[in-house]
Design a protein around this motif. Structure first.
Motif, PDB file in Angstrom:
ATOM      1  N   GLN A  90      41.873  42.970  32.749  1.00 56.87           N
ATOM      2  CA  GLN A  90      40.349  42.684  33.155  1.00 56.87           C
ATOM      3  C   GLN A  90      40.192  43.954  34.188  1.00 56.87           C
ATOM      4  O   GLN A  90      38.899  44.464  34.095  1.00 56.87           O
ATOM      5  CB  GLN A  90      40.460  41.156  33.769  1.00 56.87           C
ATOM      6  CG  GLN A  90      38.724  40.653  33.988  1.00 56.87           C
ATOM      7  CD  GLN A  90      38.796  39.175  34.163  1.00 56.87           C
ATOM      8  OE1 GLN A  90      40.060  38.405  34.229  1.00 56.87           O
ATOM      9  NE2 GLN A  90      38.057  38.347  34.921  1.00 56.87           N
ATOM     10  N   GLN A  91      40.652  44.107  35.002  1.00 53.00           N
ATOM     11  CA  GLN A  91      40.707  44.713  36.283  1.00 53.00           C
ATOM     12  C   GLN A  91      40.026  46.475  35.629  1.00 53.00           C
ATOM     13  O   GLN A  91      39.556  47.147  36.034  1.00 53.00           O
ATOM     14  CB  GLN A  91      40.882  44.519  37.950  1.00 53.00           C
ATOM     15  CG  GLN A  91      42.341  45.425  37.698  1.00 53.00           C
ATOM     16  CD  GLN A  91      43.049  44.978  36.448  1.00 53.00           C
ATOM     17  OE1 GLN A  91      43.181  44.736  35.783  1.00 53.00           O
ATOM     18  NE2 GLN A  91      43.948  46.641  36.170  1.00 53.00           N
TER      19      GLN A  91
ATOM     20  N   ARG B  49      39.010  47.789  32.681  1.00 53.58           N
ATOM     21  CA  ARG B  49      37.752  48.276  32.093  1.00 53.58           C
ATOM     22  C   ARG B  49      38.180  49.000  30.930  1.00 53.58           C
ATOM     23  O   ARG B  49      39.365  47.824  30.161  1.00 53.58           O
ATOM     24  CB  ARG B  49      36.143  48.835  33.469  1.00 53.58           C
ATOM     25  CG  ARG B  49      34.936  48.495  32.635  1.00 53.58           C
ATOM     26  CD  ARG B  49      34.159  48.934  33.296  1.00 53.58           C
ATOM     27  NE  ARG B  49      33.002  49.310  32.132  1.00 53.58           N
ATOM     28  CZ  ARG B  49      32.141  48.560  31.653  1.00 53.58           C
ATOM     29  NH1 ARG B  49      32.044  47.005  32.321  1.00 53.58           N
ATOM     30  NH2 ARG B  49      30.834  48.980  31.263  1.00 53.58           N
TER      31      ARG B  49
END
Lengths: 374, 389
Positions: A128-129, A131
């Motif tokens: 998720q972090q 990208r």
């Protein structure tokens, strides 16, 4: 210098085209997409029998020895049919990591099942972090005797629910965004400590969020060298982007041609829509950008076959164009179909959705422009 | 599929490079003498002075790939100036439709660059709608000559031209594409008045030309009376495909990056500015795509196929790319972009940048405006027919 297909490539093209024509009318696709699995086991088996699942593998490994050009020919037809089967996830991505990094023993154990359709793979690269950055990895793998222990979370894993093994990128050393220190593991999908949340994506395919809690993986399941997984990760992502580019070009061709056909049938103000110059020029722009995307697809693919390292920038160029112009063509196909364009009944909207997904998978148009300019 | 050049093509490229290197202008050499010698030596190479002419008229008979190599190499080398009007525009018409006497009379002079030609097509009332032309040619009673009256506009190089090839109206009773006659006549004679048109870039290259009772012998007519449109039309398509100029744009883009790197910005240069950099990158990607579009079109020509749909987009894309390079060059000048006049201020490229940009606005107008190109693609490539309603 030539852009003609070889006889073998033409055969692949014709047989995939035939398959798509016979099996992938819109109604069948919607029904399959709504099924539990989201695709057809029968079609998957047929693809195995036709040899497609073994296409991009070395003959020494039991494959057909195909390269990225052969895959391009196949994927373009898949794009025309909006094919749902997990070819990209299992053959290109999971299989692509295995063929590059798997030990002989592991390949002997795993590949025959990949080729005959009995074994599916998935590829868990995203977080998720991170990208779109492949090197931003927080999932950890800690060495513990003959095992590694995985902890963390992987996102948007295509077709994980039907996969038997998942290739996972995890950090064995280094900081969060270091290219060194990333290791690839082939993890059994049903290993203890794995939990999955499955969901559909907007294009009718399937994806999962996967959590790893103290998942034990044997050291013999490392793909490539420990800490050196990034090169394989990048090579697999590049192959996946080329495959997606081909799929996108196939979808764009359907969209612009459907639009040209529809505007000649549909009458308003006592004229076929195609009489109006403002619509003609829009369709010319759709056609031109489609041709330009095809040119970049050829360029990126041929350069990759010639020298993969030198092709990186061209792959970013292609992905930028595919993202930007794919959505341009999709939006305008919907616009020019008017009210019918926004319904599920016509196929244009379905192609548009697939192009939206392709732009979000390995980086959108802006991301690839930045990478290109870097 | 492959993009490798064959051994023969590589050898050809080496030969071209060698030729350009051996025949550079030497310091102190007279330009016009060097130009004359250059074309002479190119001729001795076997038609390199007329690369696009067919073999039977002295051309080199290159393959499409060889033409592509030539274009790439010429973009990077300094060649003597050349005007396209006689060499690339009139010559193919003479070869296809002129009689033998006309061919022998005009082609050698064109080849030797002895005679400058200009093209009399557009008129005040006939731009994109070229067939609407009104410049009148009347046959004399004894049938020995035409009397030409009327005006032409946007006539490039009319002020330095020795001859003009001209579309005239000999009959206005039918549809406008009929009754057009193709005439050749000298520019330096009574009854011809050339007036300069200064374009936005401040330069004089185009003109208006007025004809008052200009006498043209009938033997200066190409082909049959009334058939001129057919002769000119085939050439228009030819003119359009030659206007993409991608090889030159590749060199120009490298130049743009170099200029931007010479412009200070904060602690770095303009090329470190993310916004500017992104615009350059987008332009470069479109150029990379167009290069392959051209290669695809070339490859199908090499395989003997008719030009595919991809070839139709090259003029449009190519001229837009040229304009974007010019526009970014102006942007790179920043506060110096408006500087004008003879004084050299700002960056070395500031003044030329603005005039180059303004001149580039014509690229999407001449040779068939981009909007007309889109009409042509809609009709001929997408197959959209206007309904009869």
């Amino acid at each position: 210098m030539n852009f003609a297909l070889t006889d073998e490539q033409r055969m692949i093209q014709e047989s995939v085209e035939q398959f798509v024509n016979d099996s992938y009318d819109l109604e069948s696709r919607i029904a399959l997409s709504n099924s539990d699995q989201g695709f057809s086991s029968e079609y998957w088996q047929a693809m195995a029998e036709l040899g497609w699942l073994a296409l991009p593998f070395e003959e020494a490994d039991g494959g057909f020895g195909g390269n990225q050009i052969d895959v391009m020919v196949l994927m373009e037809q898949f794009g025309r049919g909006l094919v749902l089967e997990p070819y990209l996830a299992s053959v290109i991505m999971g299989g692509g990591a295995l063929k590059r990094g798997g030990s002989e023993a592991l390949k002997t154990e795993m590949l025959p099942g990949v080729f005959d359709g009995s074994r599916q793979l998935a590829f868990a690269y995203a977080e998720q972090q991170a990208r779109f950055d492949l090197d931003d990895v927080t999932t950890t793998a800690r060495k513990d005797g003959e095992h590694f222990v995985l902890n963390g979370h992987k996102s948007m894993v295509q077709h994980a629910a039907s996969a038997h093994q998942v290739v996972v990128s995890a950090r064995t050393s280094g900081g969060q965004v270091d290219r060194g220190g990333i290791t690839l593991f082939l993890v059994d999908a049903d290993a203890a400590g794995i939990s999955r949340e499955d969901f559909p994506t907007v294009d009718g395919l399937r994806a999962s969020e996967i959590a790893f809690k103290d998942v034990k993986v044997g050291a013999d399941r490392v793909l490539g060298e420990v800490d050196q997984g990034f090169a394989i990760l990048q090579a697999v992502a590049n192959d996946a982007m080329l495959a997606l580019g081909a799929e996108a070009v196939g979808a764009m061709e359907v969209l612009y041609k459907d639009t040209v056909a529809y505007t000649q049938e549909r009458e308003q103000f006592d004229h076929p829509l195609s009489d109006f110059q403002v619509l003609q020029h829009r369709m010319v722009d759709m056609f031109m950008e489609y041709e330009q995307c095809r040119s970049l697809l050829y360029r990126a693919t041929l350069e990759t076959v010639q020298d993969p390292a030198a092709a990186q920038k061209t792959i970013h160029a292609m992905m930028h164009a595919i993202g930007k112009y794919g959505i341009f063509i999709g939006e305008n196909a919907v616009q020019l179909h008017g009210g019918m364009g926004v319904t599920e009944e016509l196929r244009v909207g379905h192609y548009f959705k697939r192009l939206l997904v392709i732009d979000a998978m390995f980086g959108n148009a802006d991301y690839h422009l930045q990478q290109f300019a870097a | 599929m492959d993009i490798e050049l064959s051994a023969e093509d590589l050898a050809f490229r080496g030969e071209v490079r060698q030729f350009f290197q051996d025949n550079q202008m030497k310091p102190g050499e007279d330009y016009m003498q060097w130009r004359q010698d250059w074309f002479g030596k190119a001729r001795e190479k076997g038609g390199w002075d007329v690369p696009k002419w067919p073999v039977e008229f002295g051309g080199p008979g290159w393959s499409p790939t060889q033409h592509y190599i030539w274009e790439q190499e010429t973009a990077r080398a300094t060649l003597p100036f050349d005007l396209p009007f006689g060499l690339s525009m009139l010559a193919p018409i003479l070869m296809a439709y002129g009689n033998e006497e006309q061919q022998q009379r005009f082609l050698p002079e064109i080849r030797e660059r002895k005679v400058n030609w200009c093209q009399g097509y557009s008129e005040p009332g006939a731009g994109s709608d070229l067939a609407n032309l009104k410049c009148k040619a009347e046959l004399s009673e004894d049938g020995s000559h035409y009397i030409v009256n009327g005006s032409k506009i946007w006539t490039t190089a009319a002020h330095i031209a020795d001859w003009i090839f001209c579309l005239t109206r000999t009959d206005d009773s039918g549809i406008k594409q009929q009754g057009i006659t193709f005439l050749l006549f000298p520019m330096k004679q009574d009854g011809i008045e050339v007036k300069p048109i200064i374009t936005l870039g401040g330069s004089h290259s185009v003109n208006t030309v007025h004809f008052t009772d200009v006498k043209v012998p009938v033997e200066n007519r190409i082909g049959e009376e009334g058939q001129g449109w057919t002769y000119a039309k085939g050439l228009l398509q030819h003119e359009r495909t030659g206007l993409a100029g991608l090889s030159r744009s590749i060199v120009a883009l490298e130049g743009l990056k170099e200029k931007a790197r010479s412009v200070p910005r904060g602690n770095g240069t303009l090329m470190d500015d993310p916004g500017f950099r992104a615009k350059v990158a987008e332009l470069e990607i479109d150029l990379m795509a167009s290069e392959y579009t051209e290669l695809r079109s070339l490859a199908s020509a090499a395989a003997g196929a008719a030009p595919g749909p991809e070839s139709s987009i090259l003029k449009l894309k190519g001229t837009e790319i040229q304009q974007r390079i010019q526009k970014l060059t102006v942007e790179a000048s920043g506060i110096y972009a408006p500087a004008w006049g003879p004084q050299q201020v700002g960056f070395s490229f500031s003044k030329g940048g603005m005039s180059g940009y303004l001149a580039s606005r014509a690229y999407t107008i001449y040779g068939g405006a981009s909007e007309v190109q889109r009409d042509v693609i809609a009709k001929n490539v997408l197959g959209i027919k206007r309904s009869s309603k």
